[in-house]
Each structure stands twice: as structure tokens, then as C-alpha cells.
Write a protein that holds these residues in place. Sequence first.
Motif, PDB file in Angstrom:
ATOM      1  N   THR B 208       0.704  -1.311  -0.053  1.00 36.45           N
ATOM      2  CA  THR B 208      -0.035   0.111  -0.165  1.00 36.45           C
ATOM      3  C   THR B 208       0.928   1.090  -0.064  1.00 36.45           C
ATOM      4  N   PHE B 209       0.213   2.404  -0.220  1.00 43.68           N
ATOM      5  CA  PHE B 209       1.038   3.486  -0.285  1.00 43.68           C
ATOM      6  C   PHE B 209       1.644   3.876   1.093  1.00 43.68           C
ATOM      7  N   PRO B 210       0.957   3.530   2.393  1.00 45.26           N
ATOM      8  CA  PRO B 210       1.730   3.759   3.519  1.00 45.26           C
ATOM      9  C   PRO B 210       2.880   3.001   3.834  1.00 45.26           C
ATOM     10  N   SER B 211       2.855   1.536   3.414  1.00 42.25           N
ATOM     11  CA  SER B 211       3.890   0.745   3.387  1.00 42.25           C
ATOM     12  C   SER B 211       4.969   0.962   2.684  1.00 42.25           C
ATOM     13  N   THR B 212       4.594   1.527   1.563  1.00 40.16           N
ATOM     14  CA  THR B 212       5.798   1.672   0.378  1.00 40.16           C
ATOM     15  C   THR B 212       6.329   3.148   0.552  1.00 40.16           C
ATOM     16  N   TYR B 213       5.583   4.176   0.752  1.00 40.37           N
ATOM     17  CA  TYR B 213       6.228   5.563   1.034  1.00 40.37           C
ATOM     18  C   TYR B 213       6.150   6.255   2.214  1.00 40.37           C
ATOM     19  N   GLY B 214       5.433   5.444   3.119  1.00 36.29           N
ATOM     20  CA  GLY B 214       5.188   6.089   4.633  1.00 36.29           C
ATOM     21  C   GLY B 214       3.990   7.102   4.667  1.00 36.29           C
ATOM     22  N   PHE B 215       3.671   7.217   5.877  1.00 30.15           N
ATOM     23  CA  PHE B 215       2.523   7.959   5.896  1.00 30.15           C
ATOM     24  C   PHE B 215       2.441   9.423   5.717  1.00 30.15           C
ATOM     25  N   ARG B 219      -0.358  10.909   3.097  1.00 29.34           N
ATOM     26  CA  ARG B 219      -1.208  12.382   3.466  1.00 29.34           C
ATOM     27  C   ARG B 219      -1.065  13.276   2.579  1.00 29.34           C
ATOM     28  N   ALA B 220       0.029  13.341   1.847  1.00 27.25           N
ATOM     29  CA  ALA B 220       0.412  14.583   0.880  1.00 27.25           C
ATOM     30  C   ALA B 220      -0.414  13.985  -0.418  1.00 27.25           C
ATOM     31  N   VAL B 221      -0.290  12.861  -0.903  1.00 25.40           N
ATOM     32  CA  VAL B 221      -1.180  12.286  -2.064  1.00 25.40           C
ATOM     33  C   VAL B 221      -2.572  12.623  -1.846  1.00 25.40           C
ATOM     34  N   ILE B 222      -2.816  12.195  -0.631  1.00 24.14           N
ATOM     35  CA  ILE B 222      -4.521  12.269  -0.163  1.00 24.14           C
ATOM     36  C   ILE B 222      -4.833  13.786  -0.505  1.00 24.14           C
ATOM     37  N   ALA B 223      -4.026  14.814   0.010  1.00 24.83           N
ATOM     38  CA  ALA B 223      -4.397  16.165  -0.155  1.00 24.83           C
ATOM     39  C   ALA B 223      -4.443  16.677  -1.269  1.00 24.83           C
ATOM     40  N   LEU B 224      -3.331  16.273  -2.424  1.00 26.59           N
ATOM     41  CA  LEU B 224      -3.100  16.543  -3.727  1.00 26.59           C
ATOM     42  C   LEU B 224      -4.342  16.098  -4.266  1.00 26.59           C
ATOM     43  N   SER B 225      -4.786  14.837  -4.465  1.00 26.54           N
ATOM     44  CA  SER B 225      -5.753  14.201  -5.125  1.00 26.54           C
ATOM     45  C   SER B 225      -7.169  14.801  -4.706  1.00 26.54           C
ATOM     46  N   ALA B 226      -7.403  15.331  -3.379  1.00 29.33           N
ATOM     47  CA  ALA B 226      -8.705  15.981  -2.978  1.00 29.33           C
ATOM     48  C   ALA B 226      -8.532  17.441  -3.737  1.00 29.33           C
ATOM     49  N   ILE B 227      -7.440  17.804  -4.120  1.00 33.50           N
ATOM     50  CA  ILE B 227      -7.625  19.113  -4.816  1.00 33.50           C
ATOM     51  C   ILE B 227      -8.039  18.923  -6.308  1.00 33.50           C
ATOM     52  N   ILE B 228      -7.247  17.934  -7.009  1.00 36.06           N
ATOM     53  CA  ILE B 228      -7.613  17.647  -8.251  1.00 36.06           C
ATOM     54  C   ILE B 228      -9.115  17.156  -8.337  1.00 36.06           C
ATOM     55  N   ALA B 229      -9.533  16.252  -7.444  1.00 35.39           N
ATOM     56  CA  ALA B 229     -10.926  15.833  -7.499  1.00 35.39           C
ATOM     57  C   ALA B 229     -11.941  16.928  -7.389  1.00 35.39           C
ATOM     58  N   LEU B 257     -13.919  19.127   2.216  1.00 34.49           N
ATOM     59  CA  LEU B 257     -13.145  17.953   1.750  1.00 34.49           C
ATOM     60  C   LEU B 257     -11.470  18.527   1.876  1.00 34.49           C
ATOM     61  N   LEU B 258     -11.322  19.562   1.037  1.00 37.43           N
ATOM     62  CA  LEU B 258     -10.001  20.107   1.095  1.00 37.43           C
ATOM     63  C   LEU B 258      -9.339  20.421   2.751  1.00 37.43           C
ATOM     64  N   VAL B 259     -10.022  21.073   3.308  1.00 38.90           N
ATOM     65  CA  VAL B 259      -9.702  21.306   4.767  1.00 38.90           C
ATOM     66  C   VAL B 259      -9.338  20.103   5.589  1.00 38.90           C
ATOM     67  N   LEU B 260     -10.127  18.980   5.423  1.00 37.73           N
ATOM     68  CA  LEU B 260      -9.901  17.853   5.817  1.00 37.73           C
ATOM     69  C   LEU B 260      -8.582  17.092   5.498  1.00 37.73           C
ATOM     70  N   SER B 261      -8.637  17.193   4.172  1.00 39.51           N
ATOM     71  CA  SER B 261      -7.397  16.628   3.388  1.00 39.51           C
ATOM     72  C   SER B 261      -6.036  17.281   3.854  1.00 39.51           C
ATOM     73  N   PHE B 262      -5.892  18.629   3.986  1.00 39.34           N
ATOM     74  CA  PHE B 262      -4.843  19.462   4.617  1.00 39.34           C
ATOM     75  C   PHE B 262      -4.758  19.017   6.088  1.00 39.34           C
TER      76      PHE B 262
END
Lengths: 201, 293
Positions: B208-215, B219-229, B257-262
Motif C-alpha cells: 500500500t502507499f503507507p507501507s511503500t512510501y510512509g504515512f 497524506r500529501a498524496v491524499i491532499a493533492l488528489s482531493a484538490i484535483i478531485a 474535503l480540502l480542509v480535512l485533506s490538509f
Amino acid sequence: MKTSPLSRLLLLLTALLAAWQVAIGIEGLERVPVLAYTVGFGILLVACLLLIILGLEVLESPVVVIVSTVIPLSLSLGLVWEHLTSWRTAYLTFVLAGFLAILVTRALPFKGRLPVIVLAVVHGISGMVIFLLPSVLAAQGTTRAGFALVGLGGALIGLGGLLLSFLKAGRPILPRETILRILPALLLLMTATFVAGFMLA
Amino acid sequence: MTAKSPMANHQQSILQRIRLYLPLIKSLQTSLLLATGLAGYLSAHTPPSGLTLLGVAVSLFLAISGSTVLNMWYDRDIDAVMNRTHHRPLADGRVSPTEALRLGLILSILGVGLAVWMSPLYGLVVFAGLFFDVVIYTLWLKRRTCWSIVWGGVSGGMPILAGRVMATGQIDLIGILLSMAVLFWIPTHILTFSMRYFADYQSARIPTFPSTYGFETTRAVIALSAIIAAASMGVAGVMIGVQAGFLRLMAVLSAGLLVLSFATVFRPSERVNYSLFKYASLYMLASMILLSI
């Protein structure tokens, strides 16, 4: 304290009313009031959804103080912009400065009573504007009588703010459980009076 | 005590099977994807056809359910070792693998078959969703790389595109934007999930992303994808011609969504993570309703 199904239902109804107000209830107004009311009711909407998801315990988060200040500030700005045109710039300045002051006094470790005084002044003035302005305008006949309901909403928002502030200050007016139990009903009543007041204005 | 008739026993047995099959189709996830498909169809605001709408609903329901059952059939060994999923009917042996495979294939064939019969292009998109989900995501990539989530996302974006295609008869920019919105919304849902159940995925040896790249990176990927979504949803909403009031409401929900992602990036906690996970589903459902009005 577990959030009861009734509390969740009341919060959901509040969220739906706030959503309705953002989408339909403020159509046709000027840009600034639309923005101000969207921010106020929008925060109320998202806050209710988070309360449903996380439970009422989330109210103990320090962010709540900042977020709950934005609601009266933005709603009062919308009212002033619509009805007290000569005060627009002055009040906008107060809103921005007040929000900044709360942000700074909450984010930085201030000693003494300054954070509480700032909060009381900003909350107090914006709450009084929401309570008095619609009540006076309705009493004078400048607007329709139903607009006074917005003032009632202002009183309720003030009551909710007081209950929460004293609770967070460690000197609750009512027991914590009682406050958390009545809060969803208070939020719904407040939002319903706002929505009805704007509709009847 | 009265003995039940063979007919009553047979009916009870069928009901018991259906009760066992329900967890296999992940009703909440399937409903949400179905809602995106219906929203895709309604977003075109073409003259309403109840029969076509019913056809879209049935074909998507069958195809999404079919692919979910097939996923569960293939992943039954993973499910058996994960705390969260070990009680599923396939993992604990209440449904046999052959029975599940048969059910998954029947649902998938019926769903895609109905879709192709309704419109070949619509059927192709529905089939693509099923293919990406079952073959690319589950069979090929899920156990090899954490990037499999991208293909899971592409597959998740197919129902809304399919609905749009059924209404407009073509793959248009709005459909692609809507599909992108779902694709980039999925990390806010799945990656928060993989952080919440990190130990489970570790014990099943699923990258998974957390096991491969760390938490932190996750989290940064989540925030970025929330912005694009949120941006994709907003642009699609404007292009569709959603009324100003509903656009405002979409903006408010997107801001949440963005506030929670950040918040997951700058103030990470289990509570924030959980609220984002739940809020993301509400956000998607609300956005779908607003696009359909």
C-alpha cells in the motif's frame, strides 16, 4: 458521551437546512452578502456533518473556537452589507481584524485574559448585530415582520456560544451532558429561524 | 411444532443464500458507484427516459456487483488473514469459491450483456470498468504494487462515464472530467482506509502507499488528489451548467474535503483520518445529487 440517533437526526436536518440556504435561500443578493452567508451557512453545514461523523466530543477541539467565530462574523457582515450601507467598510474592517485577532490569540501562547477578552468582544459585537439589526429593522417596518426571526436566530447563536464558551472555560452554566444533549436542538432551531427569517424578509 | 413444507424450506434456503451473497457485493460501495453512474446519466439533462434510466441502473448494478464478487473470490486468501475481512462469507467458508465464481461471472455477464444490448459504446465502457477492476487491478497489480490503486480508480471512474455515454451517445470532455473527479476522489477514501487498517494490509502482504512510501507521503498524496478531485468536479459542474446556488453548495462541500485533506497533512490523527474517510463518501454522494439536479 455517545451521540444519540435523535441528536444525529437533528444535526442532519440542520445540515440540510444550511445546504438549502446556501443553494437557494440567498439567490439574488449582492456578491458580498452571498459570499458572507455562504461562508456562514457553509461552515454550519460542514460542522454538522463532522458532528454526525465524529460525535459531539469533537466540540472539545481548540479549532472549534476559531471556526465558531466565523459563523456570527460572516452572517453579521452579510446583514450589515445589505442593510447598513454606510457602515460597510468599517464593519468589513472589524470582521477581518476581529478574525485575525482571534486567530493570533488562539494560535500563539498569550498569557493573561487577552484571548478571552478578544473572543468576548468579537463574538459579542457580531452577535449583537445579528440580534439587534433584524429586530430593529422589522420593528421599524423597514423590512417585513418575519425578518425579526433572524434576530431570534442571533439570540440563539449567542446562547449556544455562551454555553460552549463557559464549558470550555471550565465553568459550565449547565452540566456538560445537558449542554451536549440540547446543542443539536439549539443548532436546528437557530438555523430554522435564520432560514425562515431570510425567507420572510 | 409443525413441520415446514418442502416449498417453505426451499424458500428459506434461497433467502439464506441471498443473505450470504449480500456481503459479497459490498452494498455500500456498489450503491455509491451506482449513484455515480446514474448521476453521469442525469448530468446530461437529456429528456428523461424512465426505461433507459432503469436499464442503466440494472446493468451497472449487475456489472459492479459481479466485479466485486469476482474480486472477493480472487482475494479470499487475503480476506482470511485480515482482521477486518476474515468474517466475510467466502473467507470463512460459508460460501464456496466455486459458488462465488459462478455468481460473479453470471452477474458480470448479465450486466455487460444488458449494457451492450442497450448501446454498444455504453457496453464497452461498462466492460472496460469491469476489465480494469478485475483483471488489471485485482488479478495483475494489487499484490505487486501500491500503484494498483490508480487502476482501481480508473475502474471506479467508469460507471459515471458510462452513464454519461448512455445519455449523450459519445465520450465527451465532461464525462472524462467526471471520471477524473472519481479517480482522484478514490485516494481520499482508499488511502485513508489503508492507513486506518495498516496492520491488516501488512499481515496480508499487500503493498500500500503507507507501507511503500510512509504515512507522510501518503497524506500529501491524499491532499493533492482531493484538490484535483474537487477541481475536476467543479469544472465539470460549470460545464454542465449546474445552477449558481448548487455550484456554491458544491464549493462549500469541496472546501470541507480540502480542509480535512490538509488537516491529515498538518494535523494528522486517527480522528482526522476517520472523518476524512467518512466525509469523502458523503461528499461524493452529495456531489452526484447536485450534478443530477
